[in-house]
Design a protein around this motif. Structure first.
Motif, PDB file in Angstrom:
ATOM      1  N   GLU A 119     -61.176 101.787  40.215  1.00  0.00           N
ATOM      2  CA  GLU A 119     -62.576 101.545  39.941  1.00  0.00           C
ATOM      3  C   GLU A 119     -63.312 103.047  39.807  1.00  0.00           C
ATOM      4  N   HIS A 159     -60.645  92.052  39.886  1.00  0.00           N
ATOM      5  CA  HIS A 159     -60.737  92.809  41.192  1.00  0.00           C
ATOM      6  C   HIS A 159     -61.453  94.109  40.809  1.00  0.00           C
ATOM      7  N   GLU A 160     -61.075  94.962  39.776  1.00  0.00           N
ATOM      8  CA  GLU A 160     -61.532  96.222  39.655  1.00  0.00           C
ATOM      9  C   GLU A 160     -63.173  96.131  39.490  1.00  0.00           C
ATOM     10  N   HIS A 189     -65.328  95.795  42.381  1.00  0.00           N
ATOM     11  CA  HIS A 189     -65.820  97.075  43.015  1.00  0.00           C
ATOM     12  C   HIS A 189     -66.938  97.811  42.509  1.00  0.00           C
ATOM     13  N   GLU A 234     -61.821  96.681  49.892  1.00  0.00           N
ATOM     14  CA  GLU A 234     -60.654  95.843  49.216  1.00  0.00           C
ATOM     15  C   GLU A 234     -60.814  94.585  49.722  1.00  0.00           C
ATOM     16  N   TYR A 246     -56.508  94.093  52.208  1.00  0.00           N
ATOM     17  CA  TYR A 246     -56.768  93.327  51.267  1.00  0.00           C
ATOM     18  C   TYR A 246     -56.670  91.971  51.766  1.00  0.00           C
TER      19      TYR A 246
HETATM   20 ZN   LIG Z   1     -59.356  97.336  44.902  1.00  0.00          ZN
END
Ligand SMILES: [Zn+2]
Length: 644
Positions: free
Chosen positions: A381, A403-404, A407, A426, A492
């Motif tokens: 990201e 996910h990105e 961010h 994360e 994560y």
């Molecule tokens: Zn990540």
């Protein structure tokens, strides 16, 4: 470190421990560790104990005016920049700290990954007010990936200072650099490519750690003007809004981008069969084009450029961006080599996440979001930009892009320190990613539909099993010094599951409200882990130190067991807390008639140090069960039920 210095360091560390010990409350195994620096920031009023910035909170700021040329045939980048730093702290500064992260690629550099060696970040000149600055104590020094610039006089509070720097470096090949590189000199992605000020914050002063490869970043907010020169026919996407579209894009491309802002369809700015036709861009007499971008309040800038890319565009509706009830729009783009996985759906995936997060968390503040394909295996990201590998099938790519893009909120809007607390970005990102993924595919394929509650259940079930096998490393470990094998779970999966569990503990209104408030309060600021924890405590109106101590600071596991026994005419139920972590207990008794009775053992009972609870219960009890809704990360489910 030589042994004599090691001894001194150990002695100093012992003194520091004693000091903090003297200031602590009586020893509390369930409390959060004290942090002297953080306590001082609360005393100084820059932080508060409520999980919000204090009344005297400040951030320093910077402005970058960068000209950069990318010479694809040589995989070379040449840059020139004026860097301006503004001191808004109450202290005068003697020096500036600047990251030169391409030095990760110097031969012999300290690093945690194997990378291509290049010449690193090669400085051509450093000047102040037109005069050359020298290397050395009075000018600038470079140690690894960090440059220190000595100031001629102290930079007082409220003042700004500038210097100019020019540089060049060889772009490493894809796969031989973390998070950036080039593919066969046809696709370039520039990350960590310019000199960037380190963060000077209210708690620690300068935080200018070496870039070693694994641990990510801590970056301050700044404004940028970026002029990117590339050969004719290359398109450039970058953090920021393109200011000179009329000079670099053909009428056709400009028109298609305008259409994208009006239509929900995915508009092909460059269709598959239009790549290389030369009709998308314009060039100057030298066969080059210079793309000018401007970005405000961002913590970094990245560039993607290629002459091989297809280019899709549409827009997202950003709920309440311009105030309550005033929705805004954000352009959504995807650039990719056609035929790669499900990339023809990337813009659709990106739009869904931007709209979801804007609605549920905080309005996306920037003019575009662009997903770029290639270069790396997973995803990375950057403000307004993400770089993702092919991502395989549609479901994989949708999850990766979700996910990105989460961010963009953590750590792009909320500027956390990713090295010290990778779990803060994360873990939180993985948490939202799971919810977004389920919601996207619910609308697409009802047979695989999962509710939010299902996502929470599944995540907790999976992580409970994992922690039972291997409790791993604490979430709060430094990203560069947590063993690689333990890092992924600690940063994560575990913190994501721990958030799901916290959702179960606090209920949706308090839990999601706390997260929304945390983002709103810390947007464009630098919260620490203590601020994150306190945000939940404030929302819940109670101390949750025991929770964060167990699940973030320690590798404690949780296991409660229930037993039933008859004593004469009576039935006794016993619950034991078998591991270090504690959670409240719900005990459901099933009577012979099939009716049920529920007993609650508050967490305070366990926090007082009790390891066992016993009580006479209904004499007609036939069965007992704890945690009937599977709310907690219980590492042994086999002892959760008992019968007579
Ligand atoms: Zn990540």
């Amino acid at each position: 470190m030589p042994w004599i210095r090691l001894l001194i360091a150990v002695a100093l560390a012992a003194t520091a421990t004693n000091l903090s010990f003297a200031q602590s409350d009586p020893f509390d195994p369930f409390g959060l560790p004290r942090d002297q620096e953080f306590s001082k920031a609360i005393e100084a009023g820059t932080r508060s104990a409520k999980g919000e910035p204090g009344p005297k909170f400040w951030t320093n700021t910077a402005a970058y005016d960068i000209e950069v040329e990318i010479i694809p045939d040589e995989a070379l980048v040449r840059g020139k920049a004026k860097l301006t730093y503004t001191n808004r702290s109450p202290r005068a500064l003697r020096r500036l700290q600047v990251h030169l992260r391409q030095n990760l690629h110097l031969p012999g550099a300290q690093r945690t990954r194997t990378v291509e060696t290049t010449g690193g970040f090669e400085i051509d000149a450093v000047t102040r007010d037109g005069e050359a600055m020298r290397r050395g104590r009075r000018g600038y020094r470079v140690r690894g990936t960090v440059m220190t610039v000595q100031l001629p006089e102290r930079l007082a509070s409220g003042e700004s200072t500038s210097f100019e720097i020019s540089w060049h470096f060889t772009v490493p090949r894809a796969g031989r650099a973390p998070r950036m590189g080039h593919e066969n000199k046809k696709v370039f992605y520039l990350g960590y490519w310019y000199p960037q000020f380190a963060v000077y914050d209210d708690v620690s002063g300068w935080v200018a750690e070496q870039y070693l490869g694994n641990g990510e970043f801590y970056m301050g907010y700044a404004d940028y003007r970026l002029a990117v020169t590339v050969p004719a026919g290359w398109i450039v996407r970058a953090t920021g809004e393109l200011e000179n579209a009329a000079e670099v894009l053909s009428e056709r491309s400009q028109e298609r981008l305008r259409t994208a802002m009006e239509s929900r369809d995915i508009v092909k700015v460059i269709a598959r069969d239009e790549i290389g036709d030369g009709l998308a861009t314009k060039a100057d007499a030298n066969g080059k084009s210079t793309w000018i971008f401007r970005a405000e309040q961002v913590r970094d800038v990245a560039i993607s450029t290629s002459n091989q890319y297809a280019w899709d565009a549409t827009h997202a509706v950003v709920k309440d961006r311009d105030g309550e009830g005033k929705d805004g729009k954000c352009r959504i783009e995807a650039v990719y080599e056609p035929g790669t996985g499900a990339w023809n759906r990337a813009a659709e995936f990106a739009r869904h996440t931007i709209e979801w997060m804007s609605r549920e968390v905080y309005p996306y503040p920037w003019p575009h979001m662009t997903a770029c394909e290639g270069i790396i295996g997973g995803g990375m990201e950057y403000p307004m930009m993400t770089l993702c590998g092919s991502g395989g099938r549609a479901r994989g790519l949708q999850g990766l892009i979700a996910h990105e893009l989460v961010h963009m909120w953590f750590p792009m809007i909320v500027g956390q320190n990713e090295k010290w607390d990778a779990w803060m970005d994360e873990g939180t990102t993985s948490f939202y990613e799971g919810l977004i993924e389920a919601e996207f595919w619910k609308s697409e394929d009802m047979t695989a539909a999962e509710s939010r509650a299902d996502v929470t259940k599944r995540t907790i079930r999976g992580m409970a099993r994992r922690l039972a096998r291997n409790p791993g490393a604490p979430c709060v470990g430094h990203a560069d010094f947590t063993p690689r094998g333990a890092f992924v779970a600690a940063a994560y999966g575990k913190p994501s599951a721990v958030l799901h569990q916290l959702r179960n503990l606090l209920g949706d209104e308090i839990f999601f409200g706390a997260l929304r408030n945390y983002v709103a309060k810390w947007a464009y600021k630098h919260p620490r882990r203590q601020d994150f924890f306190a945000a939940f405590e404030t929302a819940a109106g109670r101390d949750l130190g025991w929770y964060f101590r167990a699940w973030h600071h320690e590798v404690w596991t949780f296991d409660q067991a229930v037993a039933l026994r008859r004593e004469g005419d009576e039935v006794i139920a016993t619950v034991k807390n078998l591991q270090s972590a504690v959670m409240p207990t719900t005990l459901v008794l099933t009577l012979e008639s099939g009716e049920t009775e529920t007993l609650e053992i508050p967490v305070d009972y366990w926090l007082q140090g009790n390891r066992e609870w016993s009580q006479k219960v209904n004499t007609k009890t036939a069965k007992a069960r704890i945690d009937p809704e599977r709310l907690w990360l219980d590492s042994d489910r086999d002892n959760d039920e008992a019968s007579l």
